[in-house]
Design an enzyme around this catalytic site. Structure first.
Site, PDB file in Angstrom:
ATOM      1  CB  CYS B  19      -0.902   0.014   1.227  1.00 32.01           C
ATOM      2  SG  CYS B  19      -1.980  -1.404   1.348  1.00 32.01           S
ATOM      3  CB  ALA B  20       4.095   2.036  -1.574  1.00 30.04           C
ATOM      4  CB  ALA B  23       0.081   1.534  -4.296  1.00 27.81           C
ATOM      5  NE  ARG B  44       4.087  -3.956   5.732  1.00 25.99           N
ATOM      6  CZ  ARG B  44       5.002  -3.055   6.092  1.00 25.99           C
ATOM      7  NH1 ARG B  44       6.066  -3.449   6.774  1.00 25.99           N
ATOM      8  NH2 ARG B  44       4.858  -1.793   5.773  1.00 25.99           N
ATOM      9  CE1 TYR B  68       2.219  -6.709   0.971  1.00 24.57           C
ATOM     10  CE2 TYR B  68       4.467  -7.534   1.090  1.00 24.57           C
ATOM     11  CZ  TYR B  68       3.554  -6.544   1.340  1.00 24.57           C
ATOM     12  OH  TYR B  68       3.957  -5.377   1.939  1.00 24.57           O
ATOM     13  CG  HIS B  89      11.450  -4.908  -6.321  1.00 29.38           C
ATOM     14  ND1 HIS B  89      11.714  -3.887  -7.199  1.00 29.38           N
ATOM     15  CD2 HIS B  89      10.538  -4.402  -5.438  1.00 29.38           C
ATOM     16  CE1 HIS B  89      11.003  -2.822  -6.876  1.00 29.38           C
ATOM     17  NE2 HIS B  89      10.299  -3.103  -5.808  1.00 29.38           N
ATOM     18  CE  LYS B 107      12.054   4.688  -9.893  1.00 30.45           C
ATOM     19  NZ  LYS B 107      11.748   5.621  -8.780  1.00 30.45           N
TER      20      LYS B 107
END
Lengths: 366, 366
Positions: B19-20, B23, B44, B68, B89, B107
C-alpha cells in the site's frame, strides 16, 4: 541646501587594436555607452582600420592606424580594448599597461594563469584598470539572478550547477578560425566556450574556488591537437559539484541550471540573451509533487528583465566608470575584476591539466 | 464489405501487493485505463488493504487481503503490480512469475543486475510480460520528442545529454523513508532518482549502452551508508558524453537537455509533467548568434502535447495491451521492456561500482 551635481567627467577614450568580428560588437557598445568614446583603432593595415571605422560609425575624429603600436603610442587613448587572438594577449596587454593604458581584454584572457599574472602585475604596477570582456556579467539580469541565489529563504544553499556552451561550427570555422589554431587560441573550445561555463559556475558559487577539477573522458581534438569539445566536473567540499560541457560540435546552447536546497535557477541564453532589450530567467522555489504525485507545486516561473542598453554597453560603461574614477578622482583600480578573471583562468588551467594527465583529478591551488 | 471489429477483450485484472504512496497513483491509473481493472490488493494487514481499496475507489468486487501471498494465489489476478521496497522485489517478482502473473515492477527494479536477471528469467520461463513502472516513457510527449531526436535533418547526431532529478527530502523522509534504509532501498538516491536520470540518458541515446561510466567525487551518504546525492558521467565513443546529478538534498528539479549537432531538446518536467493533461517541450534547430552577435536565430520554441489520459494510465494501458495479447491472442511477451530495464540497471550498477572503487572508471559489460 542640496549639493550641486559634480560636473560630468569627459568620456573615457578607447583605442582598439585588431579588427576581429567581436570588435564590431564592442565598438558599437562603446558608441552606445554614455561615458565612453572611440578615439583610435589600429589594424594590420591602415586601409582595414579606416574601413572598420567607417563601417562601424566611429566618430569622424577617430584616428585609424596601420599598426597596434601606433594606438599604444597615442596620448589621447585612455583605455585599450584588445580583441586579438589569445596567444598575443601577453605581449599587447603588458605593453598597454606599461603605456598606462587601462586594459579591457577579450577572453580567454591568457594561455595560462602564469601569463595572466604577468598581465595583472603590469596593470597593478601601472595603476591601470583591468577587466575581461565577459559581457553577461554586466546584464541587469545577472544581478537579479544573483539576488535570488543569495536569498537563503528562497534558494537555500548551493548544491550543484550544470552549465553548457556549445555551437555548431561550420567547415570554414573548423579549418580557418583562430580558435582552432594551436599558435593563436591554443585552448580551443575550452578557452572560447569553456571560459563561459567555468565563469557561470564560479558566479553561482560566489567565486569560491573548487577544491579540485576533473576533466571527463572523451575530449575531442582536431588534427593539430586543439580541443573541439570537452567536459569537466568541479568539486567543492560536502558534495557540492558542478559539471559543464563545451563544444564546437553541437547546436548553439548556453544553459545554466543552479540547484539549491530550496530553489532552482535556470536560464538558457546566459552568454548572449535571445533579445537585446529584455532577458528572461526562471526560478522555482519549494517545489514538490502534488498528491497523488500527478503534478507540481512550486513550478518554475519566468521573470523578465528589461535593459535599455545591451549588456556589452553596460560592460563598457562599468569599465569606463572605473577608469574615470582613477583618471579624474584618483581612485585605485577595482580589484574584483582581475580576481574573477584569475579564478576563471585557474579552473581552465586545471581542466586542461586534467586532460593532459589522462583525466586525473587536479587540485586547485590559488 | 468492411470487416467487423473483433469483440473487445475483457480488461486485464490487476492485483497489487503493498500500500505504498505510489500505489495510490498507479491504482488510479488502473481505474482510468480502458483495458485494466483491479481485482485484489494485499497489504500487511487486511484492514490497511480494505482502507486502501475504499480510499482509492476500487470496484466493490475487489478483494482485500492481509498478505501478499493471498494475492499471488488468487486465480482472478492476471497481473501483479509490485510497489514494494527494492530489497523485496527479487522474492515477490520471481514468485509472481512462477504463479504465471504478469509483472509490473516499480523502480528501482532490483538491487543489482544479477537480481534483475533472476526476475527476468522467471518471467521468460513463465511466458509472462515484464515491465518496469517508469511512467514518463509512456507519455505521448516522449514519442514526439523521440521523433525530433530521430530526425537527422532537425537534430543531427547526438553529442551530449545533461539530466537531473533532485528533490528536497524533509527531515521525516531522511529519517524514516524506505529510500534511506540500507535493508530496504539500498541504492538510495541513485536508485530512486538516478534511475530516471540514467533512463533519460539511455532513451536519448536510443538505449545504446555507454562504454564506460564514472561516478563523480562528492557522493553524499547518510550515517547508514545510503547514497543521498551523487553524480556521474557516461561515455560512448567519439566523445559522446552524458552527465547526471541526483539528490535528495536539492529543490525538486527534473531536467533533460539533449545536445545534437543540429538541434537541442529541453524539457524540465520529464518524470511527472507540471500538468496532467498537457506537457511542454522545447526544441531548437540551427541556432546561431545574429550579427553583430547581439541576438539569436533558431531560438528554442515550445511545443505542447495534449494527453487525455495521464502517463501512468497510458503505461498501464500499454502493459495491459501486451498482457491481453498474450492471454487472449497467444502472443509472446514484448522483449523491449525487460531490455530497457536491464540496460538501466547495468548503468546504475556501474555507477555504484565506480563509487565503491573510489571513483574509478567502470567499463559496461552487457
Amino acid at each position: 541646501m542640496a549639493a550641486a551635481d559634480p560636473p560630468p567627467s569627459p568620456p573615457v577614450s578607447f583605442g582598439i587594436i585588431g579588427c576581429a568580428r567581436i570588435a564590431h560588437k564592442v565598438s558599437r557598445a562603446m558608441l552606445l555607452s554614455p561615458n565612453s568614446t572611440i578615439v583610435a583603432i589600429g589594424c594590420r593595415s591602415a586601409e582595414k582600420a579606416a574601413a572598420f571605422a567607417k563601417d562601424n560609425g566611429f566618430p569622424a575624429s577617430a584616428k585609424t592606424y596601420g599598426s597596434y603600436d601606433a594606438v599604444l603610442e597615442d596620448p589621447d587613448v585612455d583605455a585599450l580594448y584588445i580583441p586579438l587572438p589569445t596567444s598575443l594577449h601577453l605581449h599587447w596587454a603588458v605593453l598597454a599597461a606599461k603605456k598606462k593604458k587601462h586594459v579591457l581584454l577579450d577572453k580567454p584572457v591568457a594561455l595560462n594563469v602564469g601569463e595572466l599574472d604577468e598581465i595583472l602585475a603590469a596593470c597593478e604596477s601601472s595603476g591601470v584598470q583591468y577587466m575581461d570582456a565577459t559581457m553577461w556579467m554586466h546584464h541587469p539580469r545577472t544581478a537579479e539572478m544573483k539576488a535570488f541565489l543569495s536569498d537563503e529563504r528562497r534558494f537555500g544553499q548551493l548544491k550543484a550547477v550544470q552549465s553548457c556552451f556549445t555551437f555548431a561550427a561550420d567547415k570554414y570555422f573548423l579549418e580557418n578560425d583562430i580558435r582552432v589554431k594551436p599558435d593563436l587560441d591554443a585552448l580551443g573550445a575550452l578557452g572560447d566556450a569553456g571560459w563561459y561555463c567555468v565563469g557561470s559556475i564560479l558566479w553561482a558559487a560566489d567565486f569560491d574556488l573548487p577544491k579540485s577539477v576533473l576533466a571527463l573522458r572523451g575530449t575531442v581534438f582536431n588534427s593539430a591537437g586543439v580541443i573541439l569539445a570537452c567536459s569537466a566536473s568541479l568539486h567543492w567540499e560536502e558534495g557540492k559539484v558542478a559539471t559543464f560541457y563545451c563544444s564546437f560540435e553541437a547546436n548553439l546552447a548556453t544553459d545554466v541550471t543552479v540547484f539549491g536546497t530550496k530553489g532552482t535557477l535556470r536560464f538558457h541564453d546566459f552568454i548572449i540573451p535571445f533579445e537585446e532589450r529584455e532577458a528572461l530567467f526562471s526560478t522555482a522555489e519549494k517545489s514538490g509533487f502534488t498528491e497523488p504525485l500527478t503534478g507540481w507545486e512550486g513550478k518554475p516561473s519566468q521573470h523578465t528583465v528589461i535593459t535599455e542598453l545591451p549588456q556589452e554597453a553596460l560592460m563598457v560603461t562599468e569599465f569606463s566608470r572605473l577608469v574615470g574614477s582613477i583618471k579624474f578622482e584618483g581612485a585605485k583600480p577595482e580589484k574584483k575584476w582581475p580576481s574573477l578573471s584569475r579564478k576563471t583562468q585557474l579552473v581552465l588551467d586545471a581542466v586542461k591539466a586534467s586532460i593532459e594527465k589522462g583525466y586525473e583529478t587536479v587540485e586547485i591551488v590559488s
